[in-house]
Design an enzyme around this catalytic site. Structure first.
Site, PDB file in Angstrom:
ATOM      1  N   ARG A  29      56.430 -98.536  20.725  1.00 55.17           N
ATOM      2  CA  ARG A  29      55.211 -99.145  20.238  1.00 55.17           C
ATOM      3  C   ARG A  29      54.215 -99.509  21.571  1.00 55.17           C
ATOM      4  O   ARG A  29      54.780-100.321  22.058  1.00 55.17           O
ATOM      5  CB  ARG A  29      54.988-100.286  19.177  1.00 55.17           C
ATOM      6  N   HIS A  37      44.669-103.739  21.890  1.00 50.73           N
ATOM      7  CA  HIS A  37      45.462-105.003  22.020  1.00 50.73           C
ATOM      8  C   HIS A  37      44.868-105.885  22.959  1.00 50.73           C
ATOM      9  O   HIS A  37      45.169-106.125  24.182  1.00 50.73           O
ATOM     10  CB  HIS A  37      46.785-104.571  22.568  1.00 50.73           C
ATOM     11  N   GLU A  68      46.528-107.771  15.786  1.00 49.07           N
ATOM     12  CA  GLU A  68      46.272-109.293  15.679  1.00 49.07           C
ATOM     13  C   GLU A  68      44.621-109.646  15.802  1.00 49.07           C
ATOM     14  O   GLU A  68      44.661-110.182  16.842  1.00 49.07           O
ATOM     15  CB  GLU A  68      47.098-110.017  16.653  1.00 49.07           C
ATOM     16  N   ASN A  74      53.547-108.842  12.454  1.00 47.01           N
ATOM     17  CA  ASN A  74      53.705-109.387  13.584  1.00 47.01           C
ATOM     18  C   ASN A  74      53.965-110.669  13.037  1.00 47.01           C
ATOM     19  O   ASN A  74      53.319-111.596  12.514  1.00 47.01           O
ATOM     20  CB  ASN A  74      52.865-109.302  14.443  1.00 47.01           C
ATOM     21  N   TYR A 125      56.288-114.434  13.911  1.00 50.31           N
ATOM     22  CA  TYR A 125      56.921-115.386  14.962  1.00 50.31           C
ATOM     23  C   TYR A 125      57.568-116.632  14.595  1.00 50.31           C
ATOM     24  O   TYR A 125      58.647-117.124  14.847  1.00 50.31           O
ATOM     25  CB  TYR A 125      56.171-115.520  16.204  1.00 50.31           C
ATOM     26  N   GLU A 182      56.012-106.585  15.469  1.00 50.45           N
ATOM     27  CA  GLU A 182      56.370-107.520  16.585  1.00 50.45           C
ATOM     28  C   GLU A 182      57.342-108.666  15.772  1.00 50.45           C
ATOM     29  O   GLU A 182      57.080-109.090  15.044  1.00 50.45           O
ATOM     30  CB  GLU A 182      55.235-108.102  17.176  1.00 50.45           C
TER      31      GLU A 182
END
Length: 469
Positions: free
Chosen positions: A89, A132, A177, A306, A308, A376
């Site tokens: 990616r 991005h 994002e 994504n 985290y 991600e």
């Protein structure tokens, strides 16, 4: 190479096979890895300009050298092949493809031709992200994402690159994002373009999503056989005290700003009513023109998640809590409460694998069925290269626990089809510069030497097993 606290006999009994065809990949972004910021006609992005601002980026770091991927892409693709990655990616650089947001640049387009062809020759599927965060500075000078026109310039850029490589790239993401691009860039001021204007952040949110919808139309016309979607950073939000009305209200507001403000228009064709009310004073409704929400909610084939960490919030200060910053629009009374039991990464982020399961289930249960990919997930640690090796056992533990959490989501019925570790390479980590290392592969920025870490070998074995031992 495996890493487990369990004896072999237990490990065999708990083997976790992922579904056939599960996509195993790693991710990067153009500005973070390519370097060559002035090569072959590329002009400034907002991140080039922001990074030159004194104090904006740790250490005064800039996009040079990155990981020099622009020149070393062939070596990096060979690494991917050796590790057994099924997919890569990456994002394309808007100011490399259409410098200053203007006419197409043949040399910039040729780079992505070479990269895609090399990936396919190596048996690695290219997964392309159109945006991005590297908006051409020339467009920011005209208002950036606060201007509705930028959404249409984005569609023109998308048409240029999709028409060029859409015959070979079968998986596309429009945006990465948009929360970060809008809120950190236009309200928090800690990402490019470094503005602190709440109204601008709301405008940027809507225009980014409009750009997504316009780009989906481009993809349907120029790459009709491709699977296309959008990538959102989703963070499960919980009340510090579920019995407290002020904490529950704080959780509603943060979940709305982080998650539902983006999920609802894309998947349901409307902004959440409570968010429309919360953001009324910042002009959200006035931005919406006839047909916008139909464009934004154009059908997508998959959604990228994504992940985290999660958030625990309260409506009043708690021991160790931190108040919401300017990137959280209109919620200065909300406090983020630390999870004291969670270990921390080198970025100070809490390691919460169980909340990945929660995150995926939230989308699965609250919205229409749609294939999901973890696009991600990763962690920075203070990696040390010793005698040609990086023994990053903490990252191995992170990978193992989060892949197990992903497996739990699949067992619970989530249509999860792939996992991309962030990041393939150590790189420029935005406002942190080169201070944090997320990569599976260690990069010596002085020599650009690549060294696969022990986590890369661990991940390679998981890929070969299509699961966890």
């Amino acid at each position: 190479m495996t890493m487990s606290a369990h004896p072999d006999s237990v490990r065999e009994k708990t083997a976790l096979p992922f579904p056939p065809g599960f996509v195993w990949g790693a991710a990067t972004a153009a500005f973070q890895v390519e370097g060559a910021t002035a090569a072959d006609g590329r002009t400034d992005s907002i991140w080039d300009v922001f990074a030159r601002r004194p104090g904006a980026v740790v250490g005064g770091d800039t996009g040079e050298p990155g990981a020099d991927h622009y020149r070393r892409y062939a070596e990096d693709v060979d690494l991917m092949r050796q590790l057994g990655l099924g997919a890569y990616r990456f994002s394309m650089s808007w100011p490399r493809i259409r410098p200053d947001g203007g006419a197409p640049n043949p040399k910039g387009l040729a780079f992505y031709d070479r990269l895609v062809d090399r990936l396919l020759e190596a048996g690695v599927q290219p997964w392309a992200t159109l945006y991005h965060w590297d908006l051409p500075q020339a467009l920011e000078d005209k208002g950036g994402w606060t201007s509705r026109e930028t959404a249409f310039r984005f569609a023109e850029y998308a048409e240029t690159i999709v028409a060029r490589i859409g015959d070979r790239v079968q998986n596309w993401s429009t945006l990465n994002e948009p929360w970060c691009a809008a809120m950190l860039g236009y309200a928090g001021g800690i990402h490019a373009p470094g503005r602190q204007e709440p109204e601008a952040a709301v405008a940027a949110t809507h225009h980014l999503l409009l750009g997504h919808g316009l780009a989906m139309d481009v993809l349907r016309r120029h790459a009709p056989s491709a699977a296309s979607g959008i990538t959102l950073n989703l963070y499960p939000v919980s009340a510090a005290d579920p019995s407290s009305t002020v904490d529950v209200e704080a959780a509603r507001r943060i979940d709305g700003l982080q998650n539902r403000l983006f999920l609802d228009p894309v998947l349901n064709g409307a902004y959440p009513e409570d968010m429309v009310a919360d953001l009324a004073h910042l002009g959200l409704e006035a931005l919406i023109q006839e047909g916008d929400l139909e464009t934004i909610s154009a059908p997508i084939d998959w959604m990228g998640v994504n992940y985290y960490r999660g958030y625990q919030v309260a409506g009043t200060p708690r021991p160790g809590s931190e108040p919401a910053g300017p990137d959280w629009l209109g919620v200065p009374d909300v406090h983020f409460v630390p999870d004291e039991a969670a270990p921390l990464t080198d970025s100070g982020w809490e390691v919460q694998p169980s909340r990945l399961t929660e995150c995926l289930l939230q989308v699965h249960r609250d919205y229409r069925p749609i294939p999901l990919y973890i696009t991600e997930n990763g962690a920075s640690y203070p990696d040390a290269l010793v005698a040609g090796d990086v023994a990053d056992t903490d990252r191995i533990a992170f990978l193992d626990s989060h892949l197990r959490a992903a497996y739990e989501a699949i067992e619970a019925g989530v249509d999860l089809r792939g996992y991309f570790y962030w990041s393939l390479l150590d790189n420029f980590e935005w406002a942190e510069g080169y201070a944090k290392r997320f990569g599976l592969v260690h990069v010596d920025y002085e020599t650009q030497r690549r060294t696969p870490k022990q986590s890369a070998l661990w991940y390679s074995r998981a890929i070969s097993l299509n699961g966890l031992s």
